[in-house]
Design a protein around this motif. Structure first.
Motif, mmCIF file in Angstrom:
data_model
loop_
_atom_site.group_PDB
_atom_site.id
_atom_site.type_symbol
_atom_site.label_atom_id
_atom_site.label_comp_id
_atom_site.label_asym_id
_atom_site.label_seq_id
_atom_site.Cartn_x
_atom_site.Cartn_y
_atom_site.Cartn_z
ATOM 1 N N ALA A 1 5.848 -7.169 -17.544
ATOM 2 C CA ALA A 1 5.112 -6.358 -16.569
ATOM 3 C C ALA A 1 3.614 -6.496 -16.782
ATOM 4 C CB ALA A 1 5.519 -4.895 -16.697
ATOM 5 N N ALA A 2 2.874 -6.575 -15.686
ATOM 6 C CA ALA A 2 1.414 -6.648 -15.760
ATOM 7 C C ALA A 2 0.851 -5.369 -16.353
ATOM 8 C CB ALA A 2 0.845 -6.884 -14.368
ATOM 9 N N LEU A 3 -0.276 -5.504 -17.030
ATOM 10 C CA LEU A 3 -0.929 -4.356 -17.651
ATOM 11 C C LEU A 3 -2.162 -3.948 -16.846
ATOM 12 C CD1 LEU A 3 -0.739 -5.194 -21.469
ATOM 13 C CD2 LEU A 3 0.745 -3.690 -20.115
ATOM 14 N N TYR A 4 -2.436 -2.645 -16.873
ATOM 15 C CA TYR A 4 -3.569 -2.076 -16.151
ATOM 16 C C TYR A 4 -4.331 -1.144 -17.080
ATOM 17 C CZ TYR A 4 -1.187 -3.848 -12.024
ATOM 18 O OH TYR A 4 -0.589 -4.679 -11.114
ATOM 19 N N ARG A 5 -5.540 -0.797 -16.686
ATOM 20 C CA ARG A 5 -6.331 0.196 -17.394
ATOM 21 C C ARG A 5 -6.936 1.136 -16.352
ATOM 22 N NH1 ARG A 5 -9.791 -4.709 -19.387
ATOM 23 N NH2 ARG A 5 -10.900 -5.296 -17.484
ATOM 24 N N PRO A 6 -7.438 2.304 -16.776
ATOM 25 C CA PRO A 6 -8.025 3.228 -15.790
ATOM 26 C C PRO A 6 -9.189 2.589 -15.046
ATOM 27 C CG PRO A 6 -7.654 4.343 -17.873
ATOM 28 C CD PRO A 6 -7.413 2.887 -18.126
ATOM 29 N N GLY A 7 -9.264 2.832 -13.752
ATOM 30 C CA GLY A 7 -10.378 2.355 -12.950
ATOM 31 C C GLY A 7 -11.541 3.327 -12.990
ATOM 32 N N PRO A 8 -12.582 3.070 -12.219
ATOM 33 C CA PRO A 8 -13.792 3.904 -12.266
ATOM 34 C C PRO A 8 -13.694 5.207 -11.484
ATOM 35 C CG PRO A 8 -14.091 2.106 -10.712
ATOM 36 C CD PRO A 8 -12.767 1.874 -11.374
ATOM 37 N N ALA A 9 -12.662 5.367 -10.674
ATOM 38 C CA ALA A 9 -12.573 6.566 -9.822
ATOM 39 C C ALA A 9 -12.175 7.798 -10.641
ATOM 40 C CB ALA A 9 -11.571 6.341 -8.700
ATOM 41 N N ASN A 10 -12.620 8.948 -10.201
ATOM 42 C CA ASN A 10 -12.180 10.230 -10.757
ATOM 43 C C ASN A 10 -11.247 10.968 -9.802
ATOM 44 O OD1 ASN A 10 -13.709 10.170 -13.221
ATOM 45 N ND2 ASN A 10 -15.546 10.562 -12.005
ATOM 46 N N ALA A 11 -11.433 10.738 -8.518
ATOM 47 C CA ALA A 11 -10.605 11.372 -7.492
ATOM 48 C C ALA A 11 -9.849 10.307 -6.718
ATOM 49 C CB ALA A 11 -11.469 12.196 -6.544
ATOM 50 N N LEU A 12 -8.689 10.657 -6.206
ATOM 51 C CA LEU A 12 -7.852 9.721 -5.462
ATOM 52 C C LEU A 12 -8.060 9.908 -3.967
ATOM 53 C CD1 LEU A 12 -4.496 10.011 -7.462
ATOM 54 C CD2 LEU A 12 -6.380 8.405 -7.792
ATOM 55 N N HIS A 13 -8.449 8.840 -3.317
ATOM 56 C CA HIS A 13 -8.610 8.837 -1.854
ATOM 57 C C HIS A 13 -7.884 7.611 -1.290
ATOM 58 C CE1 HIS A 13 -11.665 11.974 -2.104
ATOM 59 N NE2 HIS A 13 -12.320 11.247 -3.002
ATOM 60 N N PRO A 14 -6.757 7.800 -0.599
ATOM 61 C CA PRO A 14 -6.117 9.073 -0.271
ATOM 62 C C PRO A 14 -5.367 9.642 -1.476
ATOM 63 C CG PRO A 14 -4.784 7.270 0.500
ATOM 64 C CD PRO A 14 -6.031 6.645 -0.052
ATOM 65 N N PRO A 15 -5.005 10.912 -1.449
ATOM 66 C CA PRO A 15 -4.259 11.497 -2.564
ATOM 67 C C PRO A 15 -2.869 10.884 -2.686
ATOM 68 C CG PRO A 15 -4.391 13.033 -0.725
ATOM 69 C CD PRO A 15 -5.293 11.899 -0.393
ATOM 70 N N LEU A 16 -2.333 10.929 -3.881
ATOM 71 C CA LEU A 16 -0.984 10.442 -4.163
ATOM 72 C C LEU A 16 -0.052 11.657 -4.105
ATOM 73 C CD1 LEU A 16 0.574 7.853 -4.989
ATOM 74 C CD2 LEU A 16 0.248 8.551 -7.355
ATOM 75 N N LEU A 17 0.552 11.879 -2.967
ATOM 76 C CA LEU A 17 1.282 13.115 -2.716
ATOM 77 C C LEU A 17 2.697 13.068 -3.286
ATOM 78 C CD1 LEU A 17 0.171 13.787 0.969
ATOM 79 C CD2 LEU A 17 -0.819 14.694 -1.156
ATOM 80 N N ARG A 18 3.165 14.235 -3.730
ATOM 81 C CA ARG A 18 4.550 14.360 -4.165
ATOM 82 C C ARG A 18 5.489 14.157 -2.990
ATOM 83 N NH1 ARG A 18 3.532 19.988 -7.220
ATOM 84 N NH2 ARG A 18 1.796 19.926 -5.746
ATOM 85 N N PRO A 19 6.692 13.626 -3.251
ATOM 86 C CA PRO A 19 7.666 13.488 -2.166
ATOM 87 C C PRO A 19 7.998 14.851 -1.570
ATOM 88 C CG PRO A 19 8.372 12.277 -4.105
ATOM 89 C CD PRO A 19 7.212 13.119 -4.533
ATOM 90 N N SER A 20 8.132 14.905 -0.256
ATOM 91 C CA SER A 20 8.540 16.153 0.389
ATOM 92 C C SER A 20 10.011 16.389 0.130
ATOM 93 C CB SER A 20 8.292 16.075 1.906
ATOM 94 O OG SER A 20 6.941 15.819 2.182
ATOM 95 N N GLU A 21 10.407 17.672 0.100
ATOM 96 C CA GLU A 21 11.817 18.002 -0.100
ATOM 97 C C GLU A 21 12.640 17.398 1.034
ATOM 98 O OE1 GLU A 21 12.698 22.052 -0.709
ATOM 99 O OE2 GLU A 21 11.193 22.362 -2.271
ATOM 100 N N GLY A 22 13.736 16.762 0.650
ATOM 101 C CA GLY A 22 14.614 16.161 1.646
ATOM 102 C C GLY A 22 14.219 14.756 1.988
ATOM 103 N N HIS A 23 13.137 14.209 1.389
ATOM 104 C CA HIS A 23 12.706 12.840 1.674
ATOM 105 C C HIS A 23 12.697 12.009 0.397
ATOM 106 C CE1 HIS A 23 11.190 15.081 5.170
ATOM 107 N NE2 HIS A 23 11.199 13.924 5.806
#
Length: 241
Positions: free
Chosen positions: A219-241
């Motif tokens: 698997a490829a490796l990653y490190r933290p990027g320069p952003a502090n906030a996520l745009h767009p946000p990484l939303l939790r799955p909705s119930e039932g989806h």
């Protein structure tokens, strides 16, 4: 025109602080709990906290009580980023008297063990898996539930999850952090697509890869990027989806 104020016209009440401090240990979300050494609820598990002194702020009281009751080093307590959760003011939430509590929460990586014996009015302190917290003193079960929802939301719009990964991590390791805090399974291809499409969230480590135990390619490796906030946000799955 001056207006005379009569403090005796109002019934006195106390202000306390309560803290829901979370970390990830062994692939499970843990919360810091103390066993009460005094009444009320002697012997019951509770969130760390206590009374605000007359000449201190709520946040100062929160850090003082956390240090006193858990034995965590002053440097650890001072460095914590505490986020005010909400105020709990039900008239009957404390059997001693009318008590209004200001609750704080934090989700912090690499937290040390507290002093097992506790301190102040705490007989014991320990990290406990959130799913095993059980019944808590006062209204602390409600505070814990609200705090867990808050830290779950924090992962939706900040890059905090990368702090719980190694310096160089796979997307599978990052996904595991989200699944642990959110307590839900995520679709792997969909998660990967969203992470890589979010500007500044992660950066690929050129030429680096890690075997992950499967039969596929490393698997490829990653490190933290320069952003502090996520745009767009990484939303939790909705119930039932």
């Amino acid at each position: 025109m001056s207006v005379r104020y009569d403090p005796s016209a109002f019934e006195p009440f106390a202000v306390t602080v309560d803290l829901a401090v979370f970390t990830v240990r062994g692939g499970a979300l843990h919360v810091l709990l103390i066993r009460r050494g005094q009444e009320p609820y002697a012997g019951a598990w509770a969130l760390p906290g206590g009374f605000v002194l007359p000449r201190e702020s709520a946040e100062t009281a929160a850090r003082r009580e956390l240090a006193e009751e858990t034995g965590l080093a002053p440097a650890v307590v001072t460095a914590l980023h505490l986020e005010q959760l909400r105020t709990y003011s039900d008239p009957d939430r404390d059997p001693r008297m009318r008590v209004v509590s200001v609750a704080f929460t934090a989700l912090v990586p690499d937290m040390p063990d507290p002093a097992a014996a506790g301190g102040g009015d705490a007989a014991q302190a320990r990290w406990t898996p959130v799913g095993e917290a059980g019944a808590l003193a006062f209204d602390h079960a409600s505070i814990l539930a609200d705090a867990r929802e808050r830290v779950g939301a924090k992962l939706e719009y900040t890059c905090l999850a990368t702090a719980f990964c190694p310096p160089e991590f796979t997307l599978g390791e990052l996904q595991s952090v989200y699944e642990t805090v959110w307590d839900t399974a995520l679709d792997r291809p969909n998660f990967r697509r969203k992470v890589l499409a979010t500007p500044g969230f992660v950066e690929a480590v050129p030429g680096a890869a890690r075997l992950t135990g499967g039969r596929g390619k490393p698997a490829a490796l990653y490190r933290p990027g320069p952003a502090n906030a996520l745009h767009p946000p990484l939303l939790r799955p909705s119930e039932g989806h």
